[in-house]
Write an enzyme that holds these catalytic residues in place. Structure first.
Site, PDB file in Angstrom:
ATOM      1  N   HIS A 283       1.126  -1.266   0.411  1.00  0.00           N
ATOM      2  CA  HIS A 283      -0.024  -0.433   0.361  1.00  0.00           C
ATOM      3  C   HIS A 283       0.716   1.721  -0.133  1.00  0.00           C
ATOM      4  O   HIS A 283       0.626   2.218  -0.517  1.00  0.00           O
ATOM      5  CB  HIS A 283      -0.679  -0.147   1.871  1.00  0.00           C
ATOM      6  CG  HIS A 283      -1.940   1.505   1.340  1.00  0.00           C
ATOM      7  ND1 HIS A 283      -3.636   1.607   1.229  1.00  0.00           N
ATOM      8  CD2 HIS A 283      -1.613   2.698   2.139  1.00  0.00           C
ATOM      9  CE1 HIS A 283      -3.409   2.291   1.510  1.00  0.00           C
ATOM     10  NE2 HIS A 283      -2.025   3.383   2.194  1.00  0.00           N
ATOM     11  N   GLU A 284       1.935   1.505   0.681  1.00  0.00           N
ATOM     12  CA  GLU A 284       2.945   2.577   1.014  1.00  0.00           C
ATOM     13  C   GLU A 284       3.809   2.339  -0.334  1.00  0.00           C
ATOM     14  O   GLU A 284       3.424   3.650  -0.816  1.00  0.00           O
ATOM     15  CB  GLU A 284       3.933   2.130   1.677  1.00  0.00           C
ATOM     16  CG  GLU A 284       2.970   2.947   3.279  1.00  0.00           C
ATOM     17  CD  GLU A 284       1.605   3.695   3.850  1.00  0.00           C
ATOM     18  OE1 GLU A 284       2.481   4.666   2.961  1.00  0.00           O
ATOM     19  OE2 GLU A 284       0.838   3.388   4.491  1.00  0.00           O
TER      20      GLU A 284
END
Length: 303
Positions: free
Chosen positions: A142-143
């Site tokens: 996600h990051e």
């Protein structure tokens, strides 16, 4: 933007483009008002706001790491964390960012940096203790999606109008408090200050809501990209649920201190709540994020 294997989302992309267009429209109207009303004084406001934008844009990685008391770590210092980042970067076909750890019990992660060369992905010691390797991989995916899509740069540029409007609002209010709107002063000057303050307040409120909406869209986009890259949406959902539950065990004082960095985090330190409160949140509500991951899981199950 450099090509990578993070899957695009046309629906979310169109909503983000529309939001950016509305921000740009408000920006043009606001600058036009400043030019007409302030005449020779408006360049100073733009220079000050531009300076703040410059610092935030070019030093966002250093500011974020310093504020979170994070330190960069080598593969020897954090082999498991680096191994996960290495695997995800190879999977996404993107350059590897710097890796850092923030020494806090709050389970979270964030990424910052204006581009892939300046990017850094950071995990807290709290999230490293609480998540299983596969769950941590989903969170870091996600990051890394934020890095690949240059979300920090986009949000920094988008926030410029809000910074400028907020600055002028504060200046106008302070001048008014010290007699700027008094009858003893030139009536035209007082009217100008009052008009600029009112317009700036309205513009700040509109840009604030648009930026928060843009931030929520980007979080949903990053969830989707991470789920498709790893092929494990249920694992990301499990990580979201676990982290949200663990947040309740963190002292309120610590959460409040971290709240200003909510826009960076994987999940907010202090939830924005439901209903109208969602308008002011940097992240979508947990049920909405889980619903999206559930749909992706069902779609992947068809193939």
């Amino acid at each position: 933007m450099a090509r990578n294997r993070f899957a695009p989302d046309r629906g979310l992309t169109s909503r983000m483009v529309l939001t950016m267009f509305l921000l740009g429209l408000v920006y043009v109207v606001f600058v036009a008002v400043l030019v007409v009303v302030l005449r020779d004084a408006w360049p100073l406001a733009l220079v000050i706001a531009g300076g703040l934008l410059f610092v935030q844009y070019f030093f966002s990685d250093r500011i974020a790491l310093f504020s979170m008391h994070a330190r960069e770590v080598t593969p020897e210092q954090a082999p498991q964390l680096h191994a996960i980042v290495d695997r995800l970067c190879a999977l996404a076909d993107m350059p590897k960012p710097r890796v850092a750890i923030a020494d806090t019990d709050m389970p979270n992660a964030f990424a910052t940096g204006r581009n892939s060369r300046r990017a850094v992905v950071c995990a807290t010691s709290g999230i490293l203790r609480r998540l299983e390797p596969e769950e941590l991989e989903s969170v870091l995916a996600h990051e890394l999606s934020h890095v690949a899509h240059r979300d920090v740069a986009v949000m920094t540029v988008a926030s410029f109008l809000g910074v400028l409007a907020g600055l002028l609002t504060q200046v106008g209010l302070r001048i008014g408090m010290f007699g700027g709107f008094s009858r003893d002063r030139d009536s035209n000057t007082g009217a100008v200050l009052l008009l600029v303050t009112l317009v700036s307040t309205v513009v700040y409120a509109i840009s604030f809501l648009l930026i928060r909406a843009l931030s929520r869209y980007r979080e949903l986009s990053a969830d989707r990209s991470a789920a498709l890259l790893t092929g494990k949406p249920s694992t990301l959902a499990a990580a979201l649920t676990k982290i949200s539950g663990q947040m309740a065990r963190i002292p309120t004082r610590d959460l409040r201190q971290a709240e200003p960095f909510n826009a960076f985090f994987f999940t907010p330190a202090v939830s924005g709540g439901q209903g109208l409160a969602t308008l002011f949140s940097t992240h979508p509500p947990l049920p909405q994020r889980l619903d999206q991951l559930g749909r992706i899981s069902r779609e992947l199950g068809r193939y």
